[in-house]
Design an enzyme around this catalytic site. Sequence first.
Site, PDB file in Angstrom:
ATOM      1  N   SER A   1       0.822  -1.209   0.000  1.00 40.60           N
ATOM      2  CA  SER A   1       0.000   0.000   0.000  1.00 40.60           C
ATOM      3  C   SER A   1       0.855   1.257   0.000  1.00 40.60           C
ATOM      4  O   SER A   1       2.023   1.242   0.398  1.00 40.60           O
ATOM      5  CB  SER A   1      -0.909   0.027   1.226  1.00 40.60           C
ATOM      6  OG  SER A   1      -1.789  -1.070   1.221  1.00 40.60           O
TER       7      SER A   1
HETATM    8  N1  SAH Z   1       0.352  -5.668   4.062  1.00 39.15           N
HETATM    9  C1  SAH Z   1       1.116  -5.956   2.867  1.00 39.15           C
HETATM   10  C2  SAH Z   1       0.352  -5.696   1.593  1.00 39.15           C
HETATM   11  C3  SAH Z   1      -0.819  -6.560   1.490  1.00 39.15           C
HETATM   12  S1  SAH Z   1      -1.528  -6.824  -0.103  1.00 39.15           S
HETATM   13  C4  SAH Z   1       2.429  -5.229   2.864  1.00 39.15           C
HETATM   14  O1  SAH Z   1       2.725  -4.475   3.795  1.00 39.15           O
HETATM   15  O2  SAH Z   1       3.185  -5.429   1.904  1.00 39.15           O
HETATM   16  C5  SAH Z   1      -2.753  -7.960   0.441  1.00 39.15           C
HETATM   17  C6  SAH Z   1      -2.247  -9.329   0.756  1.00 39.15           C
HETATM   18  O3  SAH Z   1      -3.325 -10.092   1.275  1.00 39.15           O
HETATM   19  C7  SAH Z   1      -1.727 -10.083  -0.458  1.00 39.15           C
HETATM   20  O4  SAH Z   1      -0.409 -10.487  -0.238  1.00 39.15           O
HETATM   21  C8  SAH Z   1      -2.680 -11.278  -0.556  1.00 39.15           C
HETATM   22  O5  SAH Z   1      -2.051 -12.451  -1.021  1.00 39.15           O
HETATM   23  C9  SAH Z   1      -3.137 -11.425   0.864  1.00 39.15           C
HETATM   24  N2  SAH Z   1      -4.411 -12.140   1.035  1.00 39.15           N
HETATM   25  C10 SAH Z   1      -5.487 -12.135   0.230  1.00 39.15           C
HETATM   26  N3  SAH Z   1      -6.466 -12.924   0.740  1.00 39.15           N
HETATM   27  C11 SAH Z   1      -5.971 -13.421   1.905  1.00 39.15           C
HETATM   28  C12 SAH Z   1      -6.497 -14.297   2.896  1.00 39.15           C
HETATM   29  N4  SAH Z   1      -7.720 -14.833   2.815  1.00 39.15           N
HETATM   30  N5  SAH Z   1      -5.714 -14.609   3.956  1.00 39.15           N
HETATM   31  C13 SAH Z   1      -4.462 -14.094   4.073  1.00 39.15           C
HETATM   32  N6  SAH Z   1      -3.919 -13.258   3.174  1.00 39.15           N
HETATM   33  C14 SAH Z   1      -4.663 -12.933   2.093  1.00 39.15           C
END
Ligand code: SAH
Length: 251
Positions: free
Chosen positions: A86
């Site tokens: 983000s």
């Molecule tokens: N917080 C992260 C960015 C997150 S992007 C950072 O600091 O870089 C959102 C993430 O959520 C992605 O990596 C995606 O694979 C994950 N995601 C999506 N659905 C999910 C679920 N059900 N459980 C865990 N992670 C999930």
Amino acid sequence: MASHLHFFCWVLMAVAGLATPLPAQTWDEAARERMVAQQLKGRDITDSRVLAAFARVPRHRFVPERLASLAYGDHPLPIGSEQTISQPYIVALMTQWAELQPGDKVLEIGAGSGYQAAILAELTDQVFTIELLPELAKAAADRLKALGYHQVRVKTGDGYQGWPREAPFAAILVTAAARQVPPALEAQLREGGRLVIPVGPPGLPQTLIRYRKTGGKLTEEARLPVRFVPLVQPGSQKDEGLQILLPGLPP
Ligand code: SAH
């Protein structure tokens, strides 16, 4: 005589102090300082511990190497596997809304690159993060260790279920958009705890909401329009991937 000598020494030290150049700032320290001043302080990030965390964590180590020079810009960036890290301001706002105190247990859903987890680890030593995609989970865990964030626990799995064995949490941050608040996360929040979650359908403007658990129920306290990648529900049809197109990125 003694006092003359004293004065002389003092003058010598003062002159030496003036002559010593300040340690040179590396490009990333300078970029972080600018990011904190313009994107965070320049908006509504006022918590000094949050600002200090952003000045410390090397965000350029959490993006693909070819994008390192863009890491401190005012935008999200792709991190592979169709996911994104983000925009710094959104990470900061979510962190500020979590109101972490040292020793608080915090759960993040969506470890992605591990950047948000590293920021949280600057504020408390009890950080738990879940990532659905094994390749991202492994890369995040390796990166966090390499940077010295040994206290962060990274688990591969479905964040909808939370982390029951470690509950209750003082704060839960969901970094992907859910259609509604997953019931397990609500259950795993302690009384007085903060839940920060983007809610809404994939691709559309969603709403980042900060809830607090009071009297066993979630009370909404703040909201902001945002756009996140979707929180994937394993088992449901996989068509919710979002293509993130950002102008001007090297291929
Ligand atoms: N917080 C992260 C960015 C997150 S992007 C950072 O600091 O870089 C959102 C993430 O959520 C992605 O990596 C995606 O694979 C994950 N995601 C999506 N659905 C999910 C679920 N059900 N459980 C865990 N992670 C999930």
